[in-house]
Scaffold this active site. Sequence first.
Site, PDB file in Angstrom:
ATOM      1  N   CYS A 101      21.058  17.467  -1.241  1.00 54.07           N
ATOM      2  CA  CYS A 101      21.156  17.037   0.155  1.00 54.07           C
ATOM      3  C   CYS A 101      20.993  15.527   0.198  1.00 54.07           C
ATOM      4  O   CYS A 101      19.988  14.988  -0.268  1.00 54.07           O
ATOM      5  CB  CYS A 101      20.036  17.704   0.959  1.00 54.07           C
ATOM      6  SG  CYS A 101      19.903  17.087   2.633  1.00 54.07           S
ATOM      7  N   CYS A 105      23.081  13.663   7.398  1.00 54.61           N
ATOM      8  CA  CYS A 105      23.895  14.387   8.393  1.00 54.61           C
ATOM      9  C   CYS A 105      23.082  14.652   9.654  1.00 54.61           C
ATOM     10  O   CYS A 105      23.601  14.609  10.767  1.00 54.61           O
ATOM     11  CB  CYS A 105      24.383  15.700   7.824  1.00 54.61           C
ATOM     12  SG  CYS A 105      25.280  15.471   6.300  1.00 54.61           S
ATOM     13  N   THR A 192      13.938  16.379   6.686  1.00 57.48           N
ATOM     14  CA  THR A 192      14.745  15.837   5.595  1.00 57.48           C
ATOM     15  C   THR A 192      14.924  14.343   5.816  1.00 57.48           C
ATOM     16  O   THR A 192      15.127  13.919   6.948  1.00 57.48           O
ATOM     17  CB  THR A 192      16.146  16.498   5.650  1.00 57.48           C
ATOM     18  OG1 THR A 192      15.982  17.894   5.493  1.00 57.48           O
ATOM     19  CG2 THR A 192      17.054  15.967   4.588  1.00 57.48           C
ATOM     20  N   GLU A 258      11.636  16.505   1.929  1.00 60.49           N
ATOM     21  CA  GLU A 258      11.195  17.052   3.211  1.00 60.49           C
ATOM     22  C   GLU A 258       9.716  16.712   3.387  1.00 60.49           C
ATOM     23  O   GLU A 258       8.991  16.617   2.413  1.00 60.49           O
ATOM     24  CB  GLU A 258      11.341  18.586   3.276  1.00 60.49           C
ATOM     25  CG  GLU A 258      12.758  19.112   3.140  1.00 60.49           C
ATOM     26  CD  GLU A 258      13.206  19.243   1.692  1.00 60.49           C
ATOM     27  OE1 GLU A 258      12.334  19.428   0.818  1.00 60.49           O
ATOM     28  OE2 GLU A 258      14.414  19.130   1.426  1.00 60.49           O
ATOM     29  N   HIS A 293      25.809  20.185  13.624  1.00 59.17           N
ATOM     30  CA  HIS A 293      25.092  20.292  12.359  1.00 59.17           C
ATOM     31  C   HIS A 293      25.547  21.513  11.555  1.00 59.17           C
ATOM     32  O   HIS A 293      25.566  21.473  10.324  1.00 59.17           O
ATOM     33  CB  HIS A 293      23.592  20.355  12.647  1.00 59.17           C
ATOM     34  CG  HIS A 293      22.753  19.860  11.509  1.00 59.17           C
ATOM     35  ND1 HIS A 293      23.102  18.786  10.732  1.00 59.17           N
ATOM     36  CD2 HIS A 293      21.573  20.323  10.992  1.00 59.17           C
ATOM     37  CE1 HIS A 293      22.185  18.603   9.800  1.00 59.17           C
ATOM     38  NE2 HIS A 293      21.250  19.520   9.920  1.00 59.17           N
ATOM     39  N   TYR A 297      27.428  21.563   7.487  1.00 59.96           N
ATOM     40  CA  TYR A 297      27.052  22.274   6.258  1.00 59.96           C
ATOM     41  C   TYR A 297      28.222  22.490   5.296  1.00 59.96           C
ATOM     42  O   TYR A 297      28.067  23.104   4.257  1.00 59.96           O
ATOM     43  CB  TYR A 297      26.289  23.560   6.594  1.00 59.96           C
ATOM     44  CG  TYR A 297      24.807  23.262   6.675  1.00 59.96           C
ATOM     45  CD1 TYR A 297      23.988  23.484   5.578  1.00 59.96           C
ATOM     46  CD2 TYR A 297      24.248  22.681   7.797  1.00 59.96           C
ATOM     47  CE1 TYR A 297      22.651  23.154   5.614  1.00 59.96           C
ATOM     48  CE2 TYR A 297      22.905  22.345   7.855  1.00 59.96           C
ATOM     49  CZ  TYR A 297      22.106  22.589   6.747  1.00 59.96           C
ATOM     50  OH  TYR A 297      20.783  22.259   6.779  1.00 59.96           O
ATOM     51  N   CYS A 299      28.960  20.268   3.585  1.00 60.60           N
ATOM     52  CA  CYS A 299      28.422  19.510   2.443  1.00 60.60           C
ATOM     53  C   CYS A 299      28.157  20.446   1.263  1.00 60.60           C
ATOM     54  O   CYS A 299      28.296  20.072   0.101  1.00 60.60           O
ATOM     55  CB  CYS A 299      27.144  18.773   2.828  1.00 60.60           C
ATOM     56  SG  CYS A 299      25.789  19.888   3.253  1.00 60.60           S
ATOM     57  N   GLU A 447      17.762  25.584   2.156  1.00 61.54           N
ATOM     58  CA  GLU A 447      18.226  24.755   3.277  1.00 61.54           C
ATOM     59  C   GLU A 447      19.504  25.361   3.865  1.00 61.54           C
ATOM     60  O   GLU A 447      19.718  25.329   5.084  1.00 61.54           O
ATOM     61  CB  GLU A 447      18.472  23.321   2.794  1.00 61.54           C
ATOM     62  CG  GLU A 447      18.726  22.360   3.949  1.00 61.54           C
ATOM     63  CD  GLU A 447      19.461  21.121   3.496  1.00 61.54           C
ATOM     64  OE1 GLU A 447      19.109  20.538   2.457  1.00 61.54           O
ATOM     65  OE2 GLU A 447      20.423  20.741   4.183  1.00 61.54           O
TER      66      GLU A 447
HETATM   67  C1  LIG Z   1      15.199  22.294   3.310  1.00 63.29           C
HETATM   68  C2  LIG Z   1      15.133  22.210   4.795  1.00 63.29           C
HETATM   69  C3  LIG Z   1      15.454  21.010   5.423  1.00 63.29           C
HETATM   70  C4  LIG Z   1      15.376  20.901   6.816  1.00 63.29           C
HETATM   71  N1  LIG Z   1      15.640  19.692   7.421  1.00 63.29           N
HETATM   72  C5  LIG Z   1      15.440  19.556   8.753  1.00 63.29           C
HETATM   73  C6  LIG Z   1      15.601  18.287   9.394  1.00 63.29           C
HETATM   74  O1  LIG Z   1      15.952  17.291   8.769  1.00 63.29           O
HETATM   75  N2  LIG Z   1      15.360  18.185  10.716  1.00 63.29           N
HETATM   76  C7  LIG Z   1      14.984  19.262  11.445  1.00 63.29           C
HETATM   77  O2  LIG Z   1      14.774  19.113  12.649  1.00 63.29           O
HETATM   78  N3  LIG Z   1      14.804  20.481  10.877  1.00 63.29           N
HETATM   79  C8  LIG Z   1      15.025  20.652   9.559  1.00 63.29           C
HETATM   80  N4  LIG Z   1      14.868  21.893   8.970  1.00 63.29           N
HETATM   81  C9  LIG Z   1      14.336  22.970   9.791  1.00 63.29           C
HETATM   82  C10 LIG Z   1      15.237  24.140  10.105  1.00 63.29           C
HETATM   83  O3  LIG Z   1      16.043  23.850  11.206  1.00 63.29           O
HETATM   84  C11 LIG Z   1      14.302  25.330  10.341  1.00 63.29           C
HETATM   85  O4  LIG Z   1      13.811  25.722   9.080  1.00 63.29           O
HETATM   86  C12 LIG Z   1      14.951  26.486  11.038  1.00 63.29           C
HETATM   87  O5  LIG Z   1      15.258  26.149  12.376  1.00 63.29           O
HETATM   88  C13 LIG Z   1      14.048  27.725  11.024  1.00 63.29           C
HETATM   89  O6  LIG Z   1      12.784  27.428  11.507  1.00 63.29           O
HETATM   90  P1  LIG Z   1      11.494  27.827  10.660  1.00 63.29           P
HETATM   91  O7  LIG Z   1      11.656  27.287   9.294  1.00 63.29           O
HETATM   92  O8  LIG Z   1      10.322  27.420  11.443  1.00 63.29           O
HETATM   93  O9  LIG Z   1      11.562  29.383  10.520  1.00 63.29           O
HETATM   94  P2  LIG Z   1      11.110  30.467  11.565  1.00 63.29           P
HETATM   95  O10 LIG Z   1      11.472  30.011  12.934  1.00 63.29           O
HETATM   96  O11 LIG Z   1       9.718  30.858  11.326  1.00 63.29           O
HETATM   97  O12 LIG Z   1      12.082  31.665  11.188  1.00 63.29           O
HETATM   98  C14 LIG Z   1      11.753  32.650  10.216  1.00 63.29           C
HETATM   99  C15 LIG Z   1      12.408  33.959  10.624  1.00 63.29           C
HETATM  100  O13 LIG Z   1      11.879  34.377  11.873  1.00 63.29           O
HETATM  101  C16 LIG Z   1      12.930  34.625  12.800  1.00 63.29           C
HETATM  102  N5  LIG Z   1      12.467  34.217  14.137  1.00 63.29           N
HETATM  103  C17 LIG Z   1      11.973  33.015  14.507  1.00 63.29           C
HETATM  104  N6  LIG Z   1      11.664  32.998  15.824  1.00 63.29           N
HETATM  105  C18 LIG Z   1      11.969  34.222  16.287  1.00 63.29           C
HETATM  106  C19 LIG Z   1      11.871  34.831  17.579  1.00 63.29           C
HETATM  107  N7  LIG Z   1      11.398  34.188  18.638  1.00 63.29           N
HETATM  108  N8  LIG Z   1      12.293  36.113  17.692  1.00 63.29           N
HETATM  109  C20 LIG Z   1      12.787  36.797  16.630  1.00 63.29           C
HETATM  110  N9  LIG Z   1      12.888  36.271  15.390  1.00 63.29           N
HETATM  111  C21 LIG Z   1      12.479  34.996  15.225  1.00 63.29           C
HETATM  112  C22 LIG Z   1      14.104  33.783  12.302  1.00 63.29           C
HETATM  113  O14 LIG Z   1      15.355  34.291  12.746  1.00 63.29           O
HETATM  114  C23 LIG Z   1      13.919  33.853  10.804  1.00 63.29           C
HETATM  115  O15 LIG Z   1      14.526  35.002  10.300  1.00 63.29           O
HETATM  116  C24 LIG Z   1      14.991  22.027   7.581  1.00 63.29           C
HETATM  117  C25 LIG Z   1      14.687  23.245   6.943  1.00 63.29           C
HETATM  118  C26 LIG Z   1      14.756  23.340   5.572  1.00 63.29           C
HETATM  119  C27 LIG Z   1      14.394  24.666   4.925  1.00 63.29           C
END
Ligand SMILES: Cc1cc2nc3c(=O)[nH]c(=O)nc-3n(C[C@H](O)[C@H](O)[C@H](O)COP(=O)(O)OP(=O)(O)OC[C@H]3O[C@@H](n4cnc5c(N)ncnc54)[C@H](O)[C@@H]3O)c2cc1C
Length: 507
Positions: A101, A105, A192, A258, A293, A297, A299, A447
Amino acid sequence: MLEKPIQSVEDYKQSLRNRKLKVYFFGELVKNIVDHPVIAPSINAVSKTYELAFEDEELATAYSSISDKKINRFLHVAEKPEDLVFQNKMQRRLGQLTGTCFQRCVGMDAINSLHSITYEIDEKYGTNYHKNFLSFLKMAQELNIVIGGAMTDPKGDRSKKPFEQEDPDLHVHVVDRDEKGVFISGAKAHQTGCLNSHWLLVMPNGSLTEQDKDFAFSGAVPVDDPNITYIYGRQSNDLRHLDGSEIDTGNFSYSGQEALIVFDRVFVPCERVFLDGQYEFAGTLVERFTNYHRRSYVCKSGLGDVLIGATATAADYNGVPNASHIKDKLVEMTHLNETIYGTGISSSNQAYRLKSGAWMCDDVLANVCKQHVTRFPYEMGRLAQDIAGGLMVTLPSEKDFNHDVAGPLLEKYFKGRKGVPVKHRARIFRLIENMTLGRNAVAYLTESMHGAGSPQAQRIVLFRKMDIAYKKLLSQNLAGIPIDRKELVKFPEYYKRVFNKSMRDEK
Ligand SMILES: Cc1cc2nc3c(=O)[nH]c(=O)nc-3n(C[C@H](O)[C@H](O)[C@H](O)COP(=O)(O)OP(=O)(O)OC[C@H]3O[C@@H](n4cnc5c(N)ncnc54)[C@H](O)[C@@H]3O)c2cc1C
């Protein structure tokens, strides 16, 4: 802050030095992030975005009417559909060159979505957000800096809205204000490209209600604000960058980064605020950001090109490049990879114009692209591991290869096809390990799963947009079931965009 524009990779690296960032990694405060062996590869990956802009202007730069100059494409607001298409081409290229990554982006997609949202809030409320935003962006374009997009809050109990959480800091929110600006507290997770950025664009994480007004905030914050603390995330096998062994890292030069970003009463002056309290715009901002966004992907098709190449090389080194199942598996990997690229770039091609003049990619195709990305790299990783064989996980360390006694034994027993140096074999296995379960599996796999929203988030959009009622009519019409034919000619919005080019300019 920078006094003159960044004009070389060296300028960029220099711009990251001597900033007083509070960064914790491995239980210690890191004084120098630029030369830290674990962090440096992530800075190299961003450096590549500068290098490409210097080397290939058509691909990685664009003319901006905002600053009336040629700028890095990552700082460009799409002024025509081709701008979005070229973003995708550039993203694939950078994926090919880094195998990870390259972290820009998210900032690019944030500036594209804020351009239209600030315009529309001003239109409704007579606020100054668009002017603020343009002045910030012009500064960024002129100085040629890196912007990170910070959307994801830690969120606490996922079933609750921000205002319902026991601890309000689980979402970034406004805690105080004076006549000069606002103070924000809370945190952004998984960020990120933060330490290697110059500014962060803070955005809300989802749709909000009136009770969530304090969480409806967006603004620009300098990465080196003294009230920010960073806690750096560790990646699998990251410490291989510490033990001085190049081969064992798999990809010595490049990685992602991250961190958890904690804001403790960070002051944001009025002129850097782009949303403050207009909660009904939060959902649209998130939707536009994720549209951009999710097709960004593509990418991962660049990383996929690297993995396909590594897999083919492994087969070659193992002596089986012509086996029919190997060729078929490489074809399957190619099919999966091009499907990701095809849907992403089609989304850009089907762009339409928003009121602010920015162009928006097609949302259905963007979500289809990202849904593919949550799956296909995993299948490609499985095929790569199948073809590589078990050595990619049982290989001894580079130090053993260099050892007087162990080295010659490894040279003897780990030979593959005649004429291939054993260390070359080791290098290609390590690269496959790196991308499918090592450090860059963070970028290639997890990611791909969660970035821009977990898989279910795309399915929710597809459910909303799949126009099932219209599709039922199509089928009933052909099956000879009586229908209201007027309904059949009323093209739903999505099809208008897909089929009718003159609609492109409508919004
Ligand atoms: C390597 C990496 C880089 C990233 N870089 C960025 C970045 O630069 N900027 C940024 O803003 N974000 C970034 N993200 C964040 C990414 O957008 C989030 O990981 C993603 O939105 C999921 O949120 P979470 O990780 O909190 O997982 P969770 O929200 O905890 O999700 C885990 C599971 O629970 C489910 N879930 C969550 N909420 C609910 C609900 N209310 N009801 C039912 N099911 C639910 C989901 O569908 C999923 O299956 C990055 C993530 C990763 C892994």
